[in-house]
Design a protein around this motif. Structure first.
Motif, PDB file in Angstrom:
ATOM      1  N   ARG A   1      35.376  30.914  41.533  1.00  0.00           N
ATOM      2  CA  ARG A   1      36.041  30.963  40.244  1.00  0.00           C
ATOM      3  C   ARG A   1      37.082  32.084  40.199  1.00  0.00           C
ATOM      4  O   ARG A   1      38.225  31.877  39.821  1.00  0.00           O
ATOM      5  CB  ARG A   1      34.958  31.211  39.190  1.00  0.00           C
ATOM      6  CG  ARG A   1      35.344  30.982  37.771  1.00  0.00           C
ATOM      7  CD  ARG A   1      34.039  31.028  36.980  1.00  0.00           C
ATOM      8  NE  ARG A   1      34.231  31.083  35.565  1.00  0.00           N
ATOM      9  CZ  ARG A   1      33.668  30.209  34.707  1.00  0.00           C
ATOM     10  NH1 ARG A   1      32.932  29.230  35.173  1.00  0.00           N
ATOM     11  NH2 ARG A   1      33.845  30.342  33.414  1.00  0.00           N
TER      12      ARG A   1
ATOM     13  N   LYS B   1      53.266  32.032  38.304  1.00  0.00           N
ATOM     14  CA  LYS B   1      54.463  32.858  38.339  1.00  0.00           C
ATOM     15  C   LYS B   1      55.555  32.171  39.156  1.00  0.00           C
ATOM     16  O   LYS B   1      56.707  32.091  38.751  1.00  0.00           O
ATOM     17  CB  LYS B   1      54.078  34.185  38.992  1.00  0.00           C
ATOM     18  CG  LYS B   1      54.972  35.334  38.663  1.00  0.00           C
ATOM     19  CD  LYS B   1      54.844  35.702  37.216  1.00  0.00           C
ATOM     20  CE  LYS B   1      56.251  35.723  36.650  1.00  0.00           C
ATOM     21  NZ  LYS B   1      56.242  35.705  35.190  1.00  0.00           N
TER      22      LYS B   1
ATOM     23  N   LEU C   1      41.614  29.650  33.192  1.00  0.00           N
ATOM     24  CA  LEU C   1      41.643  30.988  32.585  1.00  0.00           C
ATOM     25  C   LEU C   1      42.967  31.689  32.877  1.00  0.00           C
ATOM     26  O   LEU C   1      43.539  32.359  32.010  1.00  0.00           O
ATOM     27  CB  LEU C   1      40.480  31.825  33.128  1.00  0.00           C
ATOM     28  CG  LEU C   1      39.088  31.417  32.632  1.00  0.00           C
ATOM     29  CD1 LEU C   1      38.012  32.121  33.435  1.00  0.00           C
ATOM     30  CD2 LEU C   1      38.953  31.744  31.156  1.00  0.00           C
TER      31      LEU C   1
ATOM     32  N   LEU D   1      60.789  37.551  40.618  1.00  0.00           N
ATOM     33  CA  LEU D   1      59.517  37.197  39.988  1.00  0.00           C
ATOM     34  C   LEU D   1      58.503  38.326  40.074  1.00  0.00           C
ATOM     35  O   LEU D   1      57.744  38.572  39.150  1.00  0.00           O
ATOM     36  CB  LEU D   1      58.945  35.937  40.640  1.00  0.00           C
ATOM     37  CG  LEU D   1      59.728  34.657  40.388  1.00  0.00           C
ATOM     38  CD1 LEU D   1      58.998  33.463  40.968  1.00  0.00           C
ATOM     39  CD2 LEU D   1      59.925  34.459  38.888  1.00  0.00           C
TER      40      LEU D   1
ATOM     41  N   SER E   1      58.518  40.966  37.227  1.00  0.00           N
ATOM     42  CA  SER E   1      58.401  40.590  35.815  1.00  0.00           C
ATOM     43  C   SER E   1      57.152  41.244  35.219  1.00  0.00           C
ATOM     44  O   SER E   1      56.152  41.440  35.911  1.00  0.00           O
ATOM     45  CB  SER E   1      58.295  39.069  35.692  1.00  0.00           C
ATOM     46  OG  SER E   1      57.041  38.642  36.138  1.00  0.00           O
TER      47      SER E   1
ATOM     48  N   ASP F   1      54.966  40.271  33.265  1.00  0.00           N
ATOM     49  CA  ASP F   1      53.800  39.412  33.338  1.00  0.00           C
ATOM     50  C   ASP F   1      53.124  39.500  34.694  1.00  0.00           C
ATOM     51  O   ASP F   1      51.895  39.622  34.795  1.00  0.00           O
ATOM     52  CB  ASP F   1      54.299  37.986  33.145  1.00  0.00           C
ATOM     53  CG  ASP F   1      53.478  37.285  32.118  1.00  0.00           C
ATOM     54  OD1 ASP F   1      53.112  37.960  31.152  1.00  0.00           O
ATOM     55  OD2 ASP F   1      53.216  36.097  32.316  1.00  0.00           O
ATOM     56  N   ASN F   2      53.924  39.412  35.727  1.00  0.00           N
ATOM     57  CA  ASN F   2      53.355  39.416  37.066  1.00  0.00           C
ATOM     58  C   ASN F   2      52.731  40.772  37.375  1.00  0.00           C
ATOM     59  O   ASN F   2      51.646  40.854  37.941  1.00  0.00           O
ATOM     60  CB  ASN F   2      54.431  39.084  38.101  1.00  0.00           C
ATOM     61  CG  ASN F   2      53.820  38.882  39.469  1.00  0.00           C
ATOM     62  OD1 ASN F   2      52.969  38.022  39.660  1.00  0.00           O
ATOM     63  ND2 ASN F   2      54.209  39.725  40.407  1.00  0.00           N
TER      64      ASN F   2
ATOM     65  N   ASN G   1      49.502  40.974  35.879  1.00  0.00           N
ATOM     66  CA  ASN G   1      48.543  40.203  36.658  1.00  0.00           C
ATOM     67  C   ASN G   1      48.063  40.971  37.883  1.00  0.00           C
ATOM     68  O   ASN G   1      46.883  40.973  38.227  1.00  0.00           O
ATOM     69  CB  ASN G   1      49.169  38.890  37.135  1.00  0.00           C
ATOM     70  CG  ASN G   1      49.128  37.835  36.056  1.00  0.00           C
ATOM     71  OD1 ASN G   1      48.352  37.962  35.106  1.00  0.00           O
ATOM     72  ND2 ASN G   1      49.955  36.819  36.186  1.00  0.00           N
TER      73      ASN G   1
ATOM     74  N   ARG H   1      45.741  43.561  36.780  1.00  0.00           N
ATOM     75  CA  ARG H   1      44.495  43.001  36.288  1.00  0.00           C
ATOM     76  C   ARG H   1      43.630  42.514  37.434  1.00  0.00           C
ATOM     77  O   ARG H   1      42.416  42.697  37.446  1.00  0.00           O
ATOM     78  CB  ARG H   1      44.764  41.852  35.320  1.00  0.00           C
ATOM     79  CG  ARG H   1      43.621  41.705  34.324  1.00  0.00           C
ATOM     80  CD  ARG H   1      43.518  40.312  33.788  1.00  0.00           C
ATOM     81  NE  ARG H   1      43.652  39.351  34.857  1.00  0.00           N
ATOM     82  CZ  ARG H   1      44.146  38.140  34.699  1.00  0.00           C
ATOM     83  NH1 ARG H   1      44.560  37.753  33.531  1.00  0.00           N
ATOM     84  NH2 ARG H   1      44.229  37.320  35.724  1.00  0.00           N
TER      85      ARG H   1
ATOM     86  N   ARG I   1      44.601  40.899  25.797  1.00  0.00           N
ATOM     87  CA  ARG I   1      45.706  41.792  26.124  1.00  0.00           C
ATOM     88  C   ARG I   1      46.041  42.616  24.893  1.00  0.00           C
ATOM     89  O   ARG I   1      45.868  42.174  23.772  1.00  0.00           O
ATOM     90  CB  ARG I   1      46.928  40.996  26.528  1.00  0.00           C
ATOM     91  CG  ARG I   1      46.673  40.246  27.797  1.00  0.00           C
ATOM     92  CD  ARG I   1      47.865  39.438  28.201  1.00  0.00           C
ATOM     93  NE  ARG I   1      47.642  39.014  29.563  1.00  0.00           N
ATOM     94  CZ  ARG I   1      48.570  39.062  30.497  1.00  0.00           C
ATOM     95  NH1 ARG I   1      49.787  39.504  30.235  1.00  0.00           N
ATOM     96  NH2 ARG I   1      48.291  38.675  31.708  1.00  0.00           N
TER      97      ARG I   1
ATOM     98  N   GLN J   1      36.108  38.360  31.855  1.00  0.00           N
ATOM     99  CA  GLN J   1      37.327  37.729  32.371  1.00  0.00           C
ATOM    100  C   GLN J   1      37.065  36.314  32.833  1.00  0.00           C
ATOM    101  O   GLN J   1      37.952  35.466  32.785  1.00  0.00           O
ATOM    102  CB  GLN J   1      37.887  38.534  33.536  1.00  0.00           C
ATOM    103  CG  GLN J   1      38.485  39.853  33.123  1.00  0.00           C
ATOM    104  CD  GLN J   1      39.516  40.317  34.135  1.00  0.00           C
ATOM    105  OE1 GLN J   1      40.656  39.892  34.097  1.00  0.00           O
ATOM    106  NE2 GLN J   1      39.095  41.168  35.035  1.00  0.00           N
ATOM    107  N   LEU J   2      35.863  36.049  33.350  1.00  0.00           N
ATOM    108  CA  LEU J   2      35.582  34.723  33.890  1.00  0.00           C
ATOM    109  C   LEU J   2      34.746  33.888  32.938  1.00  0.00           C
ATOM    110  O   LEU J   2      34.360  32.776  33.268  1.00  0.00           O
ATOM    111  CB  LEU J   2      34.886  34.842  35.239  1.00  0.00           C
ATOM    112  CG  LEU J   2      35.777  35.396  36.346  1.00  0.00           C
ATOM    113  CD1 LEU J   2      34.991  35.590  37.616  1.00  0.00           C
ATOM    114  CD2 LEU J   2      36.949  34.456  36.588  1.00  0.00           C
TER     115      LEU J   2
ATOM    116  N   ASN K   1      49.271  39.724  45.990  1.00  0.00           N
ATOM    117  CA  ASN K   1      50.152  39.039  45.064  1.00  0.00           C
ATOM    118  C   ASN K   1      51.401  38.511  45.754  1.00  0.00           C
ATOM    119  O   ASN K   1      51.780  37.356  45.576  1.00  0.00           O
ATOM    120  CB  ASN K   1      50.527  39.999  43.931  1.00  0.00           C
ATOM    121  CG  ASN K   1      51.463  39.371  42.924  1.00  0.00           C
ATOM    122  OD1 ASN K   1      52.658  39.596  42.955  1.00  0.00           O
ATOM    123  ND2 ASN K   1      50.915  38.537  42.034  1.00  0.00           N
TER     124      ASN K   1
ATOM    125  N   ALA L   1      50.672  35.589  47.892  1.00  0.00           N
ATOM    126  CA  ALA L   1      50.386  34.391  47.102  1.00  0.00           C
ATOM    127  C   ALA L   1      51.666  33.854  46.468  1.00  0.00           C
ATOM    128  O   ALA L   1      51.897  32.646  46.447  1.00  0.00           O
ATOM    129  CB  ALA L   1      49.358  34.702  46.025  1.00  0.00           C
ATOM    130  N   LEU L   2      52.525  34.753  45.960  1.00  0.00           N
ATOM    131  CA  LEU L   2      53.774  34.315  45.331  1.00  0.00           C
ATOM    132  C   LEU L   2      54.613  33.516  46.312  1.00  0.00           C
ATOM    133  O   LEU L   2      55.298  32.576  45.953  1.00  0.00           O
ATOM    134  CB  LEU L   2      54.582  35.527  44.851  1.00  0.00           C
ATOM    135  CG  LEU L   2      54.234  36.153  43.506  1.00  0.00           C
ATOM    136  CD1 LEU L   2      55.237  37.231  43.166  1.00  0.00           C
ATOM    137  CD2 LEU L   2      54.205  35.102  42.410  1.00  0.00           C
TER     138      LEU L   2
END
Ligand SMILES: Nc1ncnc2c1ncn2[C@@H]1O[C@H](COP(=O)(O)OP(=O)(O)OP(=O)(O)O)[C@@H](O)[C@H]1O
Ligand SMILES: Nc1ncnc2c1ncn2[C@@H]1O[C@H](COP(=O)(O)OP(=O)(O)OP(=O)(O)O)[C@@H](O)[C@H]1O
Ligand SMILES: [Mg+2]
Ligand SMILES: [Mg+2]
Lengths: 507, 328, 316, 328
Positions: free
Chosen positions: C195, C207, C228, D38, D41, D43-44, D47, D50, D171, D246-247, D295, D298-299
Motif C-alpha cells: 500500500r 506529477k 490516497l 516538475l 513544483s 506540490d512535488n 510529496n 512527506r 495539509r 496516512q494509509l 522521487n 520515479a518521476l
C-alpha cells in the motif's frame, strides 16, 4: 601536618591470579604532597583507583576525615572531594576541551541548558593556570598527547578537590610544562589540598614531594622523606637493589652512516591545526649511535619520526632521506619495516596495542613472516620469540595469553618496544619510549639500547625527559617549529643548554 | 588441573552454551511418534543442518568481515545473483558445470573485493558500501534473469544443466549427509583451521582490534580488508550455487533478508560487532542454534506469531548466557 | 460450483488418497504450508481454511509460514513429513523450487492439495487456483469496454518484480486492452504489492502525468495507496482505480469498492474453503478429487459489492 | 574571514554536500511540462518530504542510538505495532484520539526502554537485543490485529475513528505542508536544539565516544543508554501513528525493512556507526537525499532494476563526497 585527611587501612585487591594490592596502609594529610613510588605493576594505580571510587570491590577500610566511607563509583568519590588524574588519558575525543573538562557536571543557564560560554571561559582560565594556551572549543581528539595530558590536569583541578590524585601527570610533558604544573601544585598545597603524586621521573620526586611511600608487589616497602635522600637512594629503595640509571654507549663514532636526512620538508595536502610537520630538517644517525631529539611540546619531533616511518599525512615531501646510503621514501609502515626501520609510537594505547588481545599476539604481529612458511605460523617459534622478548624486557606478566590491557602501564610499553626489536631493525625510531616505564626497567631498556647500538643499530630517540636525553644519547638534535636549530654532543653539554636551545634562547 | 581452571576451560567454549541449552530443550519438547523422539531422528537432524547450511556458509564469511570491524549487507543479494548466474549459465547459455561454477565464484570474489576496496581505500563505512552493493547485486540479478526465476532442468540437451550439477544437492555417506551440509562443514573447518594457523588471521584480528596500531605494526591493512570482503563475497556466491541446486532454480529474489540471519548467527556465536573478537566455531554454533530453534518450533506447530515471540526471547537468553563469566 | 473448469486425470485417484483414508472415524492432522502470511490475501487464505476446518471435527489443521522464502517453505514441508501428517495443503511461494519436496511428500503417501500456484509435474493430488492471466484479461476488458470505451491513459502499478503473478496479471491486461487501440499504458511502476509503495509511486506518477484516466493496480492495497496519493493531489475524482483480490475483510478491496474509492476489483479466490472440502473428500469420503480446479474470477463493482461482502463475510 | 576559514566553514556542513549534489542532479534530470521543472513544483517537493517523513522521524531516534554506539533494528516492527495499535484502539475499541495516541507512544517508550535496559544492564550487544525486539514487536502486532490490516474509517459511530485523528494526515499552511512533514520538522528541530543545548547530549556523545571516560567522569551511563533507546522507541511509535493516518489503516506488516532505510539515512548523514560522532542535521540531510533520489527516479519512470543500480551508485558517491576534507 595536622590530622590525616585520608586513611586507607589494610587495602587488598586481587585480579585473577594477581594480587595487585595486599594489606596496604596509606595516609595522606591536608597540604601534603605524597609521592607514591614503585616499579611497574607494583599496584600504585590500583590503590588510587580504589581511593577514587573507580574500583569498588576491594578489601580493607577507607576513612576520610576519620569517617569510614564506601564509594559506589567515581561520582561518590568526587562528592567526597576526591579527584583523580588517570594514568591513561580518558577523554572523549569527539567532545571539545571545555565539554571534556566539565563532563558530568556541566554548567547550566537558568533555563537548565548548557552554559557553553561560561564553560569555555572557565576552561580557558583553568588552562591558562597550568600555562597552556589552548582553544577550549577544539575537539580533544586532535590534540597532542601532551596537550591532552594538560586537559586532564585542568579537569582535575577544576573539581576543587580536597584530595587530588595525579597518576603520572607529566609523562608526556616537557620540562617547561612540568615547571608550571609544579607551581600549581605548590599553590594547591598552600590551600590545604592533599595530593598523591605518582611518577617514574625520579628527579621530580625530590623537587615536589613532602613524603614518599614505596610499593613493591602490592605491598608497602618503606616510607620516607625524599628530600633527605639522593635520587640514587630513592631508586634503591624502590627497586630493592642499586641501579645504574644512565648509560652512554661506548664511543663508536667510526660507525657508518645509517640515516641521513637532508632538508626534509613536508607540505601536507590538508594541514591539520596543531600539527608541526618537518619544515627543513637535516640530521644523521650513524651505526651504533643514539641520537636524541629534544624540543618543547609541539616542536615537531613526533611528526619527524612519523614522516620517516611513512605515516605522515599525504602531501608533498621535499628533501631526501638516505638509509645506509640508499635514497628511500617510505610511504607506509610496511615499506619502512621492509627497509629495516622500526617505530615505537608515543601513545601505546591508541597507536600501539590491541588492548584486548593477548600479549603473544601483540608481540609478534610485526614479525610474523619470521615464524613460519607459506603463511602458516610455526606456533613454537612464535612462542619462543615472545617468551624471549618478555625475558629480555623483564616483563612482569602472568601468562602469554593474558590480555595485554591487564598489564600495568609500564609493562604495556615494554611490549610495544619488544615488538619492534623482534623485527630486527637497522634504524629504530623511538617516540617517548620510556613513558611510564619504571627506573629499573628504563635502565634495562637503556642497557638493551646500548647493546643493540654496539651491534650496529642506529637509534633516533625523541624524549621529553632531559635527563634521559643527556644520559643516554651520544648526540642531541634540538627541534623548534619543525626545524633543527641546534646539535649538541652530550659529552660536553648539559640539560640547561638543551633547554635554552629548545626555548629559543640560544643559537 | 584445579577446579578454577576446569571452569575457565569450560567457559572458553561459552559460545556453545546457548546451542547446548537449545538442543536439550528441543529434545525435551520434541513431539514423539510411537515412542521415538522425532527431533533426534537422523533424517530430521540432517534436515536441520541442511536448512542452515546456506546461512552457515554465508555466516562464516560474515565472521571474517565482522572480525575486522566491518559488516556486509550484500550477501543475501549476492546469493541471489549467484543462484541466477549459475542457472542462466548452465541452462540458458549451456555452459558446463565447472566453467559456470567457477565464473559465479569469481563474480562473488570480485564483487566482494570491489566493496572491500571502496571501504578500505576511500574509507566509506562498510555498512553504506555494502548497502549499495546489495541494491546493485539485486538489480544485476533481476536484469540477468529478466526478472523471473530461471528453472534448472537436467540432461544433456540444450537448455539443460549437466547432471553433475545435480550431485551438489544429493545426499552422501549412505544417503545420510546432504552435500550442502558437507560443503558447509568443509567451509567451516577450513575457516577454523585457517584462523588458527595462518599469519593472515593474526593480521585480520589486529585490524579489527585496533586498526591504527595494526597499520603502525606493519600490517597491510588495505590488503587485509580487500581480501576479507572478497572471501565473504566468494562464500556468498558459493551459498548461492548451493541454493540454486537445492531449489532447482535461480531466482533474483533468492536470499532476501539472509544478511540479517547471517549476522545474527555470527553475533549469537559471540563475535563482537566492534571487531577483533570472536570465532568461526562460535558462528557455527550460532547458526545451528537458530536452525534447531526453527526446527523445534515448526515440529511443534507453534503459531507463527507466537514463534516470533519465542525466537526473540530465546535469542536474548542465548546472548545473555554468553555474558556469564567464571567467578574465579 | 458453476463455471468451474475441472479436468480429471484418468482413472486412478492418486494412491496417496486411498492409503490415508480412514473414513469418518479417523482423526486427521493436516499441514498447511503458507508462502507468506504478510500478504493479506494469504492471511485470508489461512483464515478461510481455519474457519472451514472448524466445521470438520475430524480435522486438526497446523499452519506454517515461509515468510516468502522458498528455502524456508521447503523446510516447512520437510518438518510436516517428519511429523507424519495425513494431508498437506500448500500454497507455494514459487513453483519450481517446491516441486521436489512436494513430490517427496506425495511419494510418501501424503495426499497434497496445491493452492493458488501450481508446482511442476503431476506429483500432487489436486490443484485449486485462479488464473492470473485471465484475471488480468478481465480487468483489461473491463477498462476497454466499461471505463474507457473512447480510449484514454492508463497507469499500471505492478507487484513485486520477479513474482509470477506480477508477470501474468500484466500480460493478460496488456493483451486485452489491445482491442482498443486508443488505450495507452502511459506509465508503469513497481509497487511491490504494498500500500505505501503504491502511494509513493503514485505521488511521482501523478506529477509526471497530468492526464491519467485509469490506474490499474495488481492488487487492492496498491490501488488504495494510489487512491490516497490522488486524493492528496486533489485528483481522485478524475481518475478511476481498479484492483485485484477482492478480499471480504474490512481493509479489503470489496469494502473499498462499496465505499467508492475503487471502481472495481476482481476476485482472486483464496480457495481455502474448497481446499478443506477436497481434504474431506479424500480423507473422510475416500473419494477422488479433480486434478485441477480453476475458479474463475468475478468482477466486483458498485452494483454487487455490498451484497458480496455480506455473503462472504457475514460476521462483518 | 580568510578564504581558508570560509572553506573550513563550508566543510562543517559536509553532510549536506551529497544532498545538494543530488538535488542539483534532480533539477537537471527532472522532466518538464510546459517549461516548468516538475521536480521543483511546491506540490512535488511536499510529496518528497512527506514520503521521507516517517523514515525521517525514525532516523532521528536512530541517530541518538547510533551516537551512543548502538543500533536499533526494532524500529520498523515498532512502527507496525504502533500503526496496528492506533487503528485497533480507535476503531475496534473506540477509544478517543488522545488516549489511543498516548497509549501507543507509551508502548513505544517502554518497549525501547526495556531494550535499552537489556543492553545496558546485561551487556548484550544492542544488535541482538533489538533483533529479538523486532521479532517480538512484529509478533505482537500480528496477534493484536489478527494478522490483517485494520481499516480506519472516520466518524462518530461505533468502530469509527474520531475525525480529529484524520487531521494528522491533512495539509496545513494553505494546503501546502502535509502535517506529517510538520511533525518530522518539529521532531528534527527539537532534536537538533536538544543536542546543542542539553547536558544530556554531552553525556550521550561521551558514552558513544569513550564509555570508560564517561563513567569515570560520573556520567550515568546506564541511564543514558536506557533513555536513548526509549526515545528511539517513542519516535518509532510516533512514526507508526503517522503511518496509520496516512494509509488509513494499521497493518501488522507495516514498516518491514524500514530499519535499514533509517540506518542508511543516519550513516549517509555522516554519523559513525562506531558512535560518538555525528549529527541529527546530517541525518535529516541523509533522509532527504534518499527521498529526492527515489522521487527523481520515479518521476523519470526509470526501470526498477536500473533504479536499484543507480541508487546503489549514488549512495556510494554521496558517502565518498563526505570523505573529502578541506584543503585549507
Ligand atoms: N583490570 C585488570 N585486570 C587484571 N589485572 C590487572 C588489572 N588492572 C591491574 N592489574 C594488575 O595489577 C597489578 C598492578 O597494576 P597497577 O596498574 O596498579 O600497577 P602500577 O603500579 O600502576 O604500574 P605502572 O607504574 O606500570 O603504572 C599488575 O600486575 C596488573 O597486571
Ligand atoms: N590537528 C590534529 N589532528 C590529529 N592529530 C594531530 C593533530 N595535531 C597533532 N596531532 C597528532 O599529535 C601528535 C603530536 O603530538 P605530540 O604529543 O607528539 O607532541 P609533542 O610530543 O609534545 O611534540 P613533538 O611534536 O615535539 O613530538 C602526532 O601524532 C600528530 O599526528
Ligand atoms: Mg599505573
Ligand atoms: Mg611527540
Amino acid at each position: 601536618m595536622g590530622g590525616a585527611l585520608v586513611r586507607m587501612v589494610g587495602i587488598g585487591k586481587r585480579y585473577g591470579g594477581v594480587q595487585a594490592c595486599r594489606a596496604i596502609d596509606f595516609t595522606l594529610g591536608a597540604g601534603e604532597v605524597h609521592a607514591l613510588l614503585g616499579e611497574n605493576g607494583a599496584g600504585k594505580s590500583t590503590l588510587m583507583r580504589i581511593l577514587s571510587g573507580d574500583v569498588t570491590d576491594y578489601d580493607g577500610q577507607i576513612e576520610i576525615d576519620g569517617t569510614p566511607v564506601g564509594f559506589s563509583g567515581p561520582p561518590d568519590a568526587q562528592a567526597a572531594g576526591i579527584a583523580m588524574i588517570h594514568q591513561e588519558l580518558d577523554l572523549v575525543p569527539g567532545l571539545s576541551v571545555a565539554d571534556n573538562i566539565f563532563l558530568g557536571r556541566e554548567l547550566r543557564t537558568p533555563l537548565r541548558t548548557v552554559d557553553r560560554r561560561r564553560m569555555e571561559g572557565s576552561a580557558r582560565a583553568l588552562l591558562a593556570r597550568s600555562g597552556v594556551r589552548l582553544d577550549p572549543r577544539r575537539p580533544v581528539g586532535e590534540l597532542r598527547v601532551g596537550e591532552q595530558q594538560l586537559v586532564t590536569i585542568a579537569k582535575a583541578i577544576s573539581l576543587d578537590a580536597r584530595v587530588l590524585i595525579m597518576d603520572e601527570p607529566t609523562s608526556a610533558l616537557t620540562t617547561a610544562e612540568v615547571e608550571r604544573l609544579f607551581d600549581v601544585i605548590r599553590e594547591l598545597r598552600r590551600a590545604g589540598v592533599g595530593i598523591v603524586y605518582i611518577s617514574h621521573r625520579m628527579e621530580e620526586i625530590a623537587q615536589i614531594a613532602d613524603r614518599a611511600t614505596v610499593l613493591r608487589n602490592g605491598e608497602v616497602v618503606t616510607s620516607f622523606d625524599p628530600r633527605a635522600l639522593s635520587t640514587a637512594e630513592v631508586v634503591e629503595a624502590m627497586v630493592g637493589r642499586p641501579v645504574q640509571t644512565m648509560f652512554t654507549t661506548a664511543e663508536t663514532d667510526t660507525g657508518a652512516e645509517v640515516l641521513r636526512v637532508e632538508s626534509l620538508k613536508l607540505t601536507a595536502r590538508r594541514p591539520r591545526p596543531g600539527r608541526r610537520d618537518p619544515d627543513g630538517i637535516s640530521l644523521t644517525v650513524r651505526a651504533g649511535e643514539i641520537v636524541g631529539l629534544a624540543g618543547l611540546l609541539g616542536a615537531g619531533r613526533t611528526e619527524l619520526l612519523e614522516t620517516l616511518y611513512g605515516v605522515a599525512p599525504r602531501g608533498a615531501v621535499e628533501g631526501r632521506i638516505f638509509l645506509q646510503g640508499k635514497e628511500i621514501r617510505p610511504r607506509s609502515p610496511r615499506q619502512a619495516l621492509a627497509h629495516g626501520i622500526g617505530l615505537v609510537p608515543e601513545d601505546r594505547r591508541t597507536s600501539g596495542l590491541v588492548l584486548f588481545h593477548s600479549i603473544l599476539a601483540n608481540t609478534v604481529v610485526s614479525s610474523l613472516p619470521a615464524y613460519g612458511r607459506l603463511g602458516v605460523i610455526a606456533r613454537r617459534q612464535e612462542r619462543a620469540a615472545s617468551v624471549g622478548m618478555a625475558e629480555r624486557m623483564r616483563l612482569k606478566f602472568g601468562r602469554l595469553q593474558d590480555e595485554v590491557g591487564t598489564l600495568s602501564g609500564g609493562n604495556q610499553q615494554k611490549v610495544v618496544f619488544g615488538r619492534m626489536l623482534l623485527t630486527e631493525p637497522r634504524l629504530l625510531l623511538l617516540d617517548e619510549p620510556t613513558r611510564g616505564v619504571d627506573v629499573g626497567a628504563k635502565a634495562e631498556i637503556y642497557r638493551l639500547l646500548g647493546e643493540l647500538a654496539g651491534q650496529g643499530l642506529g637509534v633516533l630517540l625523541a624524549s621529553s625527559e632531559l635527563p634521559e636525553l643527556v644520559g643516554v644519547c651520544d648526540r642531541v638534535v634540538v627541534l623548534r617549529d619543525g626545524r633543527d636549530v641546534a646539535s649538541f654532543s652530550t659529552a660536553n653539554s648539559g640539560e640547561g643548554e638543551l633547554l635554552a636551545a629548545a626555548m629559543g634562547e640560544l643559537q | 588441573m584445579t577446579k578454577n581452571s576446569v571452569v575457565a576451560t569450560l567457559f572458553r567454549f561459552q559460545s556453545v552454551f546457548g546451542l547446548l541449552a537449545v538442543v536439550v530443550a528441543a529434545i525435551i519438547f520434541s513431539p514423539r511418534k510411537n515412542g521415538a523422539i522425532l527431533f533426534v531422528s537422523a533424517d530430521n537432524l540432517a534436515n536441520v543442518v541442511r536448512a542452515v547450511s546456506e546461512i552457515g556458509i554465508i555466516a562464516v564469511g560474515m565472521t571474517f568481515v565482522i572480525l575486522i570491524g566491518g559488516i556486509d549487507l550484500s550477501v543475501g543479494a549476492m546469493l541471489g545473483l549467484a543462484a541466477v548466474g549459475s542457472a542462466v549459465l548452465m541452462v540458458e547459455s549451456d555452459w558446463g558445470f565447472l566453467p559456470s561454477v567457477l565464473l559465479v565464484l569469481v563474480i562473488g570474489l570480485v564483487f566482494g573485493a570491489l566493496q572491500g576496496a571502496a571501504t578500505a581505500m576511500i574509507g566509506i563505512q562498510s555498512f553504506i558500501v555494502t548497502l549499495a552493493g546489495l541494491q546493485i547485486a539485486r538489480g544485476l540479478a533481476r536484469i540477468w534473469s529478466d526478472g523471473q526465476g530461471v528453472a534448472i532442468a537436467y540432461g544433456d540437451g540444450p537448455n539443460e544443466a549437466p547432471a553433475s550439477f545435480a550431485l551438489l544437492g544429493e545426499r552422501t555417506f549412505g544417503g545420510l549427509v546432504p552435500i550442502p551440509v558437507l560443503i558447509f562443514a568443509v567451509v567451516a573447518v577450513a575457516a577454523i583451521v585457517f584462523l588458527r594457523v595462518s599469519a593472515f588471521s593474526r593480521h585480520l584480528y589486529a585490524v579489527g582490534g585496533n586498526e591504527k596500531a595494526a597499520r603502525l605494526s606493519g600490517v597491510p591493512v588495505v590488503r587485509v580488508k580487500v581480501a576479507v570482503f572478497a572471501i565473504c563475497g566468494l562464500l556468498a556466491a558459493l551459498a548461492g550455487i548451493v541454493h540454486a541446486v537445492q531449489l532447482n532454480q535461480g531466482s533474483p529474489n533468492d536470499g532476501i533478508g539472509y544478511e540479517l540471519d547471517a549476522i545474527a548467527a555470527v553475533v549469537i556465536g559471540g563475535t563482537s560487532l566492534a571487531g577483533g573478537r570472536g570465532s568461526v566455531a562460535g558462528t557455527v554454533a550460532g547458526a545451528l542454534l537458530l536452525g534447531v530453534l526453527n526446527n523445534i518450533l515448526a515440529l511443534n506447530n507453534i503459531d507463527s506469531n507466537i514463534q516470533l515471540l519465542i525466537k526473540g526471547l530465546v535469542i536474548v537468553a542465548a546472548a545473555a548466557l554468553q555474558r556469564l563469566r567464571p567467578a574465579s | 460450483g458453476c463455471g468451474t473448469t475441472s479436468e480429471r486425470t484418468g482413472g486412478s485417484p492418486s494412491d496417496g488418497a486411498a492409503k490415508s483414508c480412514k473414513g469418518a472415524d479417523g482423526k486427521y492432522t493436516i499441514g498447511m504450508s503458507q508462502a507468506n502470511v504478510a500478504e493479506p490475501y494469504r492471511q485470508r487464505m489461512d483464515d478461510d481454511i481455519r474457519a472451514a476446518a472448524k466445521e470438520v471435527p475430524q480435522f486438526d489443521v497446523k499452519f506454517a509460514d515461509a515468510a516468502q522464502d522458498n528455502a524456508k517453505q521447503v523446510a516447512d514441508v520437510e518438518n510436516y513429513i517428519t511429523q507424519q501428517i495425513d494431508l498437506l495443503i500448500i500454497s507455494p511461494n514459487e513453483a519450481k523450487p517446491l516441486t521436489a519436496v512436494v513430490k517427496k511428500a506425495f511419494d510418501k503417501g501424503i495426499p497434497v492439495i496445491v493452492l493458488d500456484r501450481k508446482v511442476e509435474g503431476d506429483a500432487y493430488t489436486g490443484f485449486i487456483g485462479g488464473d492470473n492471466v485471465q484475471i488480468g484479461s478481465e480487468a483489461g476488458k473491463y477498462v476497454a469496454e466499461q471505463l474507457l470505451p473512447d480510449g484514454g491513459n492508463i497507469v499500471e502499478l505492478k507487484g513485486l518484480a520477479g513474482a509470477t503473478p506480477q508477470a501474468e496479471r500484466h500480460q493478460g491486461f496488456a493483451d486485452a486492452i489491445k482491442a482498443n487501440p486508443k488505450l495507452k499504458i502511459i506509465a508503469a511502476a513497481d509497487g511491490d504489492w504494498l500500500r505505501e509503495k503504491g502511494q509513493s509511486q503514485m505521488d511521482a506518477l501523478l506529477k509526471a502525468n497530468p492526464a491519467i484516466d485509469v490506474v490499474y493496480a495488481h492488487n487492492d492495497p496498491m490501488a488504495e495507496g494510489a487512491y490516497l496519493a490522488a486524493k492528496a493531489a486533489g485528483r481522485e475524482k478524475s481518475i478511476k482505480f481498479i484492483g485485484i483480490d477482492a478480499l471480504p475483510i474490512p481493509s479489503g478491496g470489496i469494502k473499498a469498492v462499496e465505499q467508492g474509492r475503487l471502481s472495481a476489483t476482481f476476485t482472486y479466490p483464496t480457495n481455502g474453503k474448497e481446499a478443506v472440502a477436497a481434504a474431506r473428500k479424500l480423507l473422510i469420503d475416500c473419494a477422488a478429487v479433480p486434478k485441477s480446479q480453476v475458479l474463475p474470477t468475478r468482477l466486483i463493482d458498485k452494483s454487487n459489492a455490498a451484497q458480496t461482502y455480506a455473503r462472504e463475510n457475514p460476521a462483518g
